[in-house]
Design a protein around this motif. Sequence first.
Motif, PDB file in Angstrom:
ATOM      1  N   HIS A  92     -11.671 -10.533 -11.173  1.00  0.00           N
ATOM      2  CA  HIS A  92     -12.638 -11.326 -10.415  1.00  0.00           C
ATOM      3  C   HIS A  92     -12.026 -11.994  -9.188  1.00  0.00           C
ATOM      4  O   HIS A  92     -12.699 -12.762  -8.507  1.00  0.00           O
ATOM      5  N   ALA A  93     -10.755 -11.692  -8.906  1.00  0.00           N
ATOM      6  CA  ALA A  93     -10.098 -12.318  -7.756  1.00  0.00           C
ATOM      7  C   ALA A  93     -10.522 -11.627  -6.461  1.00  0.00           C
ATOM      8  O   ALA A  93     -10.877 -10.446  -6.454  1.00  0.00           O
ATOM      9  N   ASP A  94     -10.474 -12.355  -5.373  1.00  0.00           N
ATOM     10  CA  ASP A  94     -10.747 -11.803  -4.047  1.00  0.00           C
ATOM     11  C   ASP A  94      -9.647 -10.789  -3.721  1.00  0.00           C
ATOM     12  O   ASP A  94      -8.459 -11.140  -3.721  1.00  0.00           O
ATOM     13  N   PRO A  95     -10.002  -9.531  -3.448  1.00  0.00           N
ATOM     14  CA  PRO A  95      -8.959  -8.526  -3.189  1.00  0.00           C
ATOM     15  C   PRO A  95      -8.074  -8.858  -2.000  1.00  0.00           C
ATOM     16  O   PRO A  95      -6.923  -8.417  -1.933  1.00  0.00           O
ATOM     17  N   ASP A  96      -8.572  -9.656  -1.052  1.00  0.00           N
ATOM     18  CA  ASP A  96      -7.750 -10.014   0.096  1.00  0.00           C
ATOM     19  C   ASP A  96      -6.562 -10.885  -0.296  1.00  0.00           C
ATOM     20  O   ASP A  96      -5.584 -10.993   0.452  1.00  0.00           O
ATOM     21  N   LEU A  97      -6.620 -11.525  -1.480  1.00  0.00           N
ATOM     22  CA  LEU A  97      -5.515 -12.364  -1.927  1.00  0.00           C
ATOM     23  C   LEU A  97      -4.275 -11.553  -2.249  1.00  0.00           C
ATOM     24  O   LEU A  97      -3.168 -12.102  -2.300  1.00  0.00           O
ATOM     25  N   VAL A  98      -4.449 -10.256  -2.479  1.00  0.00           N
ATOM     26  CA  VAL A  98      -3.304  -9.419  -2.860  1.00  0.00           C
ATOM     27  C   VAL A  98      -2.247  -9.414  -1.758  1.00  0.00           C
ATOM     28  O   VAL A  98      -1.039  -9.432  -2.030  1.00  0.00           O
ATOM     29  N   PHE A  99      -2.672  -9.404  -0.492  1.00  0.00           N
ATOM     30  CA  PHE A  99      -1.713  -9.330   0.613  1.00  0.00           C
ATOM     31  C   PHE A  99      -0.730 -10.498   0.554  1.00  0.00           C
ATOM     32  O   PHE A  99       0.486 -10.308   0.549  1.00  0.00           O
ATOM     33  N   ALA A 100      -1.273 -11.708   0.513  1.00  0.00           N
ATOM     34  CA  ALA A 100      -0.406 -12.884   0.479  1.00  0.00           C
ATOM     35  C   ALA A 100       0.353 -12.974  -0.842  1.00  0.00           C
ATOM     36  O   ALA A 100       1.501 -13.438  -0.880  1.00  0.00           O
ATOM     37  N   ALA A 101      -0.283 -12.515  -1.940  1.00  0.00           N
ATOM     38  CA  ALA A 101       0.363 -12.605  -3.252  1.00  0.00           C
ATOM     39  C   ALA A 101       1.626 -11.753  -3.303  1.00  0.00           C
ATOM     40  O   ALA A 101       2.634 -12.163  -3.886  1.00  0.00           O
ATOM     41  N   VAL A 102       1.606 -10.568  -2.705  1.00  0.00           N
ATOM     42  CA  VAL A 102       2.803  -9.724  -2.696  1.00  0.00           C
ATOM     43  C   VAL A 102       3.921 -10.428  -1.937  1.00  0.00           C
ATOM     44  O   VAL A 102       5.084 -10.449  -2.377  1.00  0.00           O
ATOM     45  N   VAL A 103       3.586 -11.001  -0.781  1.00  0.00           N
ATOM     46  CA  VAL A 103       4.600 -11.718  -0.010  1.00  0.00           C
ATOM     47  C   VAL A 103       5.151 -12.891  -0.808  1.00  0.00           C
ATOM     48  O   VAL A 103       6.374 -13.119  -0.857  1.00  0.00           O
ATOM     49  N   ASP A 104       4.267 -13.663  -1.473  1.00  0.00           N
ATOM     50  CA  ASP A 104       4.724 -14.785  -2.289  1.00  0.00           C
ATOM     51  C   ASP A 104       5.633 -14.308  -3.412  1.00  0.00           C
ATOM     52  O   ASP A 104       6.644 -14.949  -3.728  1.00  0.00           O
ATOM     53  N   GLU A 105       5.276 -13.189  -4.024  1.00  0.00           N
ATOM     54  CA  GLU A 105       6.084 -12.650  -5.125  1.00  0.00           C
ATOM     55  C   GLU A 105       7.467 -12.254  -4.630  1.00  0.00           C
ATOM     56  O   GLU A 105       8.489 -12.493  -5.286  1.00  0.00           O
ATOM     57  N   LEU A 106       7.535 -11.649  -3.444  1.00  0.00           N
ATOM     58  CA  LEU A 106       8.818 -11.220  -2.902  1.00  0.00           C
ATOM     59  C   LEU A 106       9.668 -12.400  -2.448  1.00  0.00           C
ATOM     60  O   LEU A 106      10.889 -12.275  -2.323  1.00  0.00           O
ATOM     61  N   ALA A 107       9.027 -13.536  -2.172  1.00  0.00           N
ATOM     62  CA  ALA A 107       9.760 -14.716  -1.718  1.00  0.00           C
ATOM     63  C   ALA A 107      10.197 -15.619  -2.863  1.00  0.00           C
ATOM     64  O   ALA A 107      10.856 -16.628  -2.629  1.00  0.00           O
ATOM     65  N   SER A 108       9.845 -15.253  -4.111  1.00  0.00           N
ATOM     66  CA  SER A 108      10.121 -16.136  -5.248  1.00  0.00           C
ATOM     67  C   SER A 108      11.615 -16.207  -5.537  1.00  0.00           C
ATOM     68  O   SER A 108      12.263 -15.163  -5.702  1.00  0.00           O
ATOM     69  N   PRO A 109      12.189 -17.406  -5.611  1.00  0.00           N
ATOM     70  CA  PRO A 109      13.608 -17.541  -5.964  1.00  0.00           C
ATOM     71  C   PRO A 109      13.782 -17.374  -7.470  1.00  0.00           C
ATOM     72  O   PRO A 109      12.790 -17.310  -8.200  1.00  0.00           O
ATOM     73  N   PRO A 110      15.027 -17.323  -8.008  1.00  0.00           N
ATOM     74  CA  PRO A 110      16.259 -17.477  -7.237  1.00  0.00           C
ATOM     75  C   PRO A 110      16.866 -16.152  -6.792  1.00  0.00           C
ATOM     76  O   PRO A 110      17.639 -16.100  -5.857  1.00  0.00           O
ATOM     77  N   LEU A 111      16.536 -15.044  -7.478  1.00  0.00           N
ATOM     78  CA  LEU A 111      17.179 -13.764  -7.187  1.00  0.00           C
ATOM     79  C   LEU A 111      16.431 -13.023  -6.083  1.00  0.00           C
ATOM     80  O   LEU A 111      15.229 -13.213  -5.902  1.00  0.00           O
ATOM     81  N   PRO A 112      17.132 -12.154  -5.356  1.00  0.00           N
ATOM     82  CA  PRO A 112      16.396 -11.262  -4.457  1.00  0.00           C
ATOM     83  C   PRO A 112      15.500 -10.334  -5.267  1.00  0.00           C
ATOM     84  O   PRO A 112      15.781 -10.043  -6.433  1.00  0.00           O
ATOM     85  N   VAL A 113      14.421  -9.904  -4.653  1.00  0.00           N
ATOM     86  CA  VAL A 113      13.429  -9.070  -5.336  1.00  0.00           C
ATOM     87  C   VAL A 113      13.474  -7.659  -4.753  1.00  0.00           C
ATOM     88  O   VAL A 113      13.586  -7.491  -3.531  1.00  0.00           O
ATOM     89  N   VAL A 114      13.386  -6.668  -5.625  1.00  0.00           N
ATOM     90  CA  VAL A 114      13.269  -5.279  -5.191  1.00  0.00           C
ATOM     91  C   VAL A 114      11.891  -4.781  -5.619  1.00  0.00           C
ATOM     92  O   VAL A 114      11.597  -4.713  -6.813  1.00  0.00           O
ATOM     93  N   LEU A 115      11.044  -4.479  -4.639  1.00  0.00           N
ATOM     94  CA  LEU A 115       9.722  -3.908  -4.925  1.00  0.00           C
ATOM     95  C   LEU A 115       9.831  -2.400  -4.754  1.00  0.00           C
ATOM     96  O   LEU A 115      10.041  -1.905  -3.646  1.00  0.00           O
ATOM     97  N   VAL A 116       9.702  -1.673  -5.855  1.00  0.00           N
ATOM     98  CA  VAL A 116       9.847  -0.216  -5.853  1.00  0.00           C
ATOM     99  C   VAL A 116       8.467   0.419  -5.910  1.00  0.00           C
ATOM    100  O   VAL A 116       7.677   0.123  -6.822  1.00  0.00           O
ATOM    101  N   ILE A 117       8.162   1.275  -4.955  1.00  0.00           N
ATOM    102  CA  ILE A 117       6.924   2.056  -4.954  1.00  0.00           C
ATOM    103  C   ILE A 117       7.331   3.527  -4.949  1.00  0.00           C
ATOM    104  O   ILE A 117       7.762   4.065  -3.924  1.00  0.00           O
ATOM    105  N   GLU A 118       7.221   4.160  -6.108  1.00  0.00           N
ATOM    106  CA  GLU A 118       7.628   5.568  -6.199  1.00  0.00           C
ATOM    107  C   GLU A 118       6.456   6.505  -5.913  1.00  0.00           C
ATOM    108  O   GLU A 118       5.305   6.198  -6.220  1.00  0.00           O
ATOM    109  N   ASP A 119       6.799   7.651  -5.329  1.00  0.00           N
ATOM    110  CA  ASP A 119       5.816   8.705  -5.016  1.00  0.00           C
ATOM    111  C   ASP A 119       4.681   8.170  -4.146  1.00  0.00           C
ATOM    112  O   ASP A 119       3.491   8.362  -4.435  1.00  0.00           O
ATOM    113  N   ALA A 120       5.054   7.512  -3.061  1.00  0.00           N
ATOM    114  CA  ALA A 120       4.060   6.880  -2.186  1.00  0.00           C
ATOM    115  C   ALA A 120       3.137   7.890  -1.515  1.00  0.00           C
ATOM    116  O   ALA A 120       2.091   7.516  -0.987  1.00  0.00           O
TER     117      ALA A 120
END
Length: 860
Positions: A92-120
């Motif tokens: 039920h979430a607004d799909p436009d929230l996904v854009f900012a949510a991915v950025v927020d997820e990648l910015a989450s401390p403390p470790l660096p984040v690796v976002l893997v997208i296979e077979d794009a």
Amino acid sequence: MPHLLERQAELQTLGAAIERAGTGRGSAVLVLGEAGIGKTSLVQALLSATAGRARVLAGTCEDLLTSRALGPLRDAARSAAAGPLAAALSPHADPDLVFAAVVDELASPPLPVVLVIEDAHWADGATLDVLRYVGPRMPSLPAVLLMTYRDDALARDHPLRGVLGVLGSTAATRLRLARLTEDAVTEMAAATDLDPGELFQLTGGNPFFVTEVLASPCDIVPPTVVDAVLARVRTLSPPAQTALDRLAVVPAGAELVLLRVLAGDLAPVAEAERAGVVEVRGDVVAFRHELARRAVAESLPASVRLELNADVLRALAARPDCDPFRALHHAVEAGDDAAVIVHGETAAREATRVGAHPQAAACYAQVLARGLRLSTARRAALGETYAWALSNSNQPHFAAAAAATAAELWQQDGNDQRLIRALVTLARQQWLTERPIAALASARRALELARPLGDGYQKALATLGVGGVLIIIDREEEGLPYVNEALEIAERTGAADWAVLARNYRGSAQLQLGDLSGRDDLLRSLAQANELDNHEYVMRAYYNLIEGLWRLGEYREALGYIEQAEHYARDRDFRVYGYMFDARRCRLALMRGRWIEAEAGLRALLEGHGDPGMIGRETVPILARVLVRQGSADAAEWLARAARHATGANVLEWLVPTGLAHIEQAWLTGDHGTAGPYPELLLERTDRPGTLVWRGELLVYLRRLGYPAAPFPGCPEPYASALRGDWRAAAEAWLSAGAPYEQAVELAESGQVEPTLQALTILDGLGARPTAAMVRRRLRGLGVTRLPRRPQPGTLANPAGLTDRQLEILRLVATGLSNAEIAQRLVVSPRTVDHHVSAILQKIGVRTRRDAAAWVAALE
């Protein structure tokens, strides 16, 4: 780092990217290559080596009949169950929230984040939108975006290319995996009795093929890799083979909870894992490679595949979080028409909600293929929605057919209220496929049906439909009263979307009539569409601003709105509008004298798209004019193509550029018949408000062709000076405008030696061969006996008149480098290289890169 043969450099590059991300300097890394080249093995080795030093969010794009909308991001969210991404992906979430949510997820401390997208290369449109948004932001994030894809699976118009172009502008690292050398294959085969040379010849050094053949129990090299896979599977126990059969019909693997339902006992699966046939990735069990899965699945009898898919479907449908895209895939594969309808419609709605229009269209197509199971009304409703999904996917002819079918079905059902909306939809699709008369007839029929219903939603829609069609077929003064009436009804009844669209049409009509106040209506429509979160209407407002201002010669302001629109569209999948904005940039390149860039860009937009329909007005006649000015051999072909479209569309946006291209060809060749009907036709059609720039250019070219022509009231510069015969003022104005070709032509009108020699220099530099030849004749008539030499190819290896940059790119193509590798070497975007390569192949008269390499070899 784990030891992978001939992959240590790539592992070090990936490890360094993660180290940099730990300091806040993120990046994107693209791992590309053919199937079986070892992309997944490389990623798994990296993640194993960096365990504990980075947080991993991993997702895979699946080879389903219809890609899961945001599928890989949903996979990734399972690793961050309590994070912003999981929240944004809730139903039920607004799909436009996904854009900012991915950025927020990648910015989450403390470790660096690796976002893997296979077979794009199998990614859905919504996922690509997110990647397009996230890519440019990676340098400021403590994260790495790691994408794998098959570059050999990307056609020129593949949607992933748009994402790669965006990533190219952020200096993404591209790691193209090469096949193993014969030495590496020999090392791998050292512990076996197989002939390494024969093994290398069979596999070509593809790591997966090598591994599968080495794992085969045979003492000789099997004739195919499929044989090797199946021979390996046959060594397993019957229960393990049965489990593999069940797993083989599930693309990208099955979660443990699903596999327990399908296979019961997991012990046979463990046996297959120990044998190296499958592997466990988190909570998913999958074949070690897609090629192996397909080998097993395709070895099964059709009846067995049907039953196995039915089992998967039942297991998925029983889950509270049933994924409609996966369920649809298995419903189709199981031949369960009832399930296709249920899950197909759900999947289509979800795809539309998140903006994955091609996926939505594919889902609707599956449902409508089972139309005999649906009522007439339901088929009509689904067909109408299907038409919009096709239209938003830039499939105009299919969209028009779907809209016509929907209207026929509503008529059969006797539902006039629903027929009104269907007819308005049909009118839009008919216009997009260059049938203006049919479009107006459909809109008028809708209004006839709506009038007896009173001033409600249907009348606002139908009235706006008639007014909108009249405006886009150059009958603005007729259309404006309808649009104003629709706006009044919409505002009174609270139909906000239709009020926004009415203002859009009204502003567009005003600009088309030369009234710059139309800009205010369009900007208000733009702001209101933003408030309503109606992305399509935002893009319509941007385009109508750009087109209207361009028509009035306000190029600088139009370019500013192009940049705003491209920034807005970067986060969303709007292929039609992206096409038109790219085409406007090509027009600007033509005006600025960057003809090679303009030609390459226009050809790239047209290649592989078939009949472009109404949006071809942005490309076909403009390409024809580029080719006319270059004296290209295929100019006549493109002129004829433009004329066919212009006749069918019968709107100024097609007629004017097509007519001007024909008139310029007639002037350059001295063959007045080449101008066709366009001198008289355009003189008549541009004698109206809002066409001062078009009419000025038309009269200048008709004057060059020998027609009597003089300035008219309101005639804009530099056309007014040219029509007065003031070549000096016209040339200076064109110089200030940054239009070298027109400057040169005016200099050549001087009748004086020095300006005409200056014109020749400019024309030779542009590659304007026909005009330069005309100017040389004029210079001889002025008594000049020693003329500058015509441009000659620098060497025998350049008989096609390629530019230095094109020669450089051609030689790199001949070495076997991909466009992405060439772009990286030359520090330009992959799209720029794509355009150059397209132009090069055309100029040297070959169709493939291999032919281009042979062409170079033959001349050097």
